[in-house]
Design an enzyme around this catalytic site. Structure first.
Site, PDB file in Angstrom:
ATOM      1  N   GLU A  93       0.428  -2.695   6.639  1.00 16.71           N
ATOM      2  CA  GLU A  93      -0.145  -2.625   5.204  1.00 16.71           C
ATOM      3  C   GLU A  93      -0.068  -1.110   4.523  1.00 16.71           C
ATOM      4  O   GLU A  93       0.153  -1.145   3.336  1.00 16.71           O
ATOM      5  CB  GLU A  93      -1.553  -3.452   5.110  1.00 16.71           C
ATOM      6  CG  GLU A  93      -2.070  -3.621   3.661  1.00 16.71           C
ATOM      7  CD  GLU A  93      -2.803  -2.592   3.090  1.00 16.71           C
ATOM      8  OE1 GLU A  93      -2.976  -2.934   1.952  1.00 16.71           O
ATOM      9  OE2 GLU A  93      -3.059  -1.550   3.660  1.00 16.71           O
ATOM     10  N   ASP A 122      -3.400  -1.919  10.727  1.00 15.82           N
ATOM     11  CA  ASP A 122      -2.983  -0.572  11.067  1.00 15.82           C
ATOM     12  C   ASP A 122      -3.997   0.170  10.183  1.00 15.82           C
ATOM     13  O   ASP A 122      -4.630  -0.112   9.174  1.00 15.82           O
ATOM     14  CB  ASP A 122      -1.684  -0.372  10.362  1.00 15.82           C
ATOM     15  CG  ASP A 122      -1.551  -0.516   9.040  1.00 15.82           C
ATOM     16  OD1 ASP A 122      -1.903  -1.755   8.367  1.00 15.82           O
ATOM     17  OD2 ASP A 122      -0.612   0.093   8.175  1.00 15.82           O
TER      18      ASP A 122
END
Length: 422
Positions: free
Chosen positions: A192, A96
């Site tokens: 994350e 991400d």
């Protein structure tokens, strides 16, 4: 073996760039609100990127590639003949990108042999000036090739540079069986950036007793300590009435109470005024109306005593703002991750020594610096798998002026090859 395989080959470096470019152009931004509410992965675009990476790893000929139900991508690469009994290690990067700046429709630009001139952006008034950026000045001196976005988005080197470097190193090892390596694992995680990257990590799949996140910055950075990280939610409740009849305590405006609280936070504890080992408190989001105002803050410090002091300060200042305005307040704290230093220093697997040897073998000068943030490795270390962090060559993360050095990215891939080989 040649310890500078990728960085000394124009062909391999070009492949690395093209791989990274494709990843950067792939939308995979996460969403903290949805993640905090329990959605995992927090966004559908992360699932799309996971499918892309799964297909690519399988196309490399890796037999064991698994996409978990939570969209972690896991791969196991067997050892070269004769090294089957070596202990495996795991390489980790996250899929991400930060929601702080748009990560949609990224258009990477390449600037070859950067000469130190001020860099402008087609879609932004921001500039990159080596006079104000020591890392940019260094790459200009070395005439390195750098990559930026067009200024309308972030670039996504955090952490798509890490993914590109891991897969590039893996592809090279698979294509060159003469380079003997032990068994290793790859793990690409969602969310994350929201702090939830290890919430559903498939520990049942991981054979490694130590790991490495490839999620750092400038060349040479080797990070084995990070912040202790907590979040704070501060909620003020006011009282609404018609603004024309608000006098004499009939109205308690939660917007103004929140403003007083935010303004009272110490100026010398802002992220903008701290560095090194200094702690900070950062208000990230405020939602306000007359009846209710909510703030989301980050608390960061390298030791727990300072975290407890920050918690006490938040409670004191929030209480004072509420009392001064006849409002009520609630404060909630949540642990996000802890400093990984103590557990890495106590490690018996040789995780740091092995990495230091790989840096030195590739001619990379080690820069030991604390992470003023955290990685999935912070959480994984808490779970008993010591996980230091490796540089990626990315800079100015989470911003429209994010950039990466292709030369440093190639050097990272070399470090990974050296790390895995015997």
């Amino acid at each position: 073996m040649n310890n500078n395989i990728i960085s000394s080959s124009n062909k391999e470096t070009e492949k690395l760039f093209n791989r990274f470019k494709g990843y950067a152009e792939t939308y995979s931004q996460s969403n903290s609100d949805l993640a905090d509410a329990g959605t995992f992965p927090s966004t559908p675009q992360q699932k799309d990127f996971a499918l892309k990476l799964e297909a690519e790893l399988k196309a490399l000929g890796i037999e064991k590639v698994i996409r978990t139900k939570d969209f972690y991508i896991y791969a196991f690469i067997p050892a070269s003949k004769g090294l089957e009994k070596e202990k495996p290690v795991c390489l980790i990067s996250h899929m991400d990108t930060s929601e702080e700046t748009s990560g949609k429709d990224v258009k990477p630009r390449i600037i070859k042999n950067y000469d130190g001139k001020i860099i402008t952006f087609p879609k932004s008034d921001f500039v990159l000036d080596p006079a104000e950026d020591k890392y940019l000045a260094k790459v200009a001196e070395n005439r390195e090739t750098i990559i930026t976005s067009d200024g309308s988005t972030l670039l996504g080197a955090d952490d798509k540079a890490g993914i590109a470097e891991i897969i590039t190193a893996t592809e090279y090892l698979l294509a060159h069986p003469e380079l003997k390596h032990g068994p290793f694992e790859i793990l690409f995680s969602p969310d994350e950036e929201t702090g939830h990257g290890m919430d559903k990590v498939p520990l049942d799949l991981l054979k490694s007793k130590c790991a490495y996140t490839v999620d750092g910055g400038d060349i040479g950075e080797l990070e084995s300590e990070c912040f202790n990280a907590f979040s704070a939610e501060v909620i003020f409740t006011g009282k609404s009435c018609h603004t024309g009849t608000a006098r004499s305590g009939k109205m308690v405006n939660a917007v103004q109470v929140m403003s007083q609280f935010i303004t009272s936070l110490p100026q010398n504890m802002k992220p903008e005024t701290t560095d090194g080992y200094e702690p900070f408190i950062a208000p990230l989001e405020v939602k306000s109306s007359i009846e209710k105002a909510e703030a989301y803050l980050l608390l960061r410090a390298f030791n727990m005593e300072e975290i407890e002091q920050e918690k006490k300060l938040i409670k004191t200042l929030a209480g004072a703002a509420a009392a001064a305005n006849n409002a009520t307040v609630k404060v909630k704290f949540r642990q996000q991750y802890l400093n990984m230093k103590e557990k890495i220093m106590a490690d018996k697997t040789g995780v740091l020594k092995r990495l230091e040897e790989a840096y030195k073998a590739c001619g990379v000068e080690i820069v030991n610096s604390p992470i003023r943030g955290g990685t999935d490795g912070s959480r994984l270390t808490e779970m008993g798998i010591p996980t230091p962090n490796i540089f990626t060559g990315g800079h100015n993360f989470h911003s429209r002026t994010e950039w990466a050095s292709l030369n440093q990215m190639a050097k990272c891939a070399d470090v990974l090859i050296r790390l895995l080989c015997k």
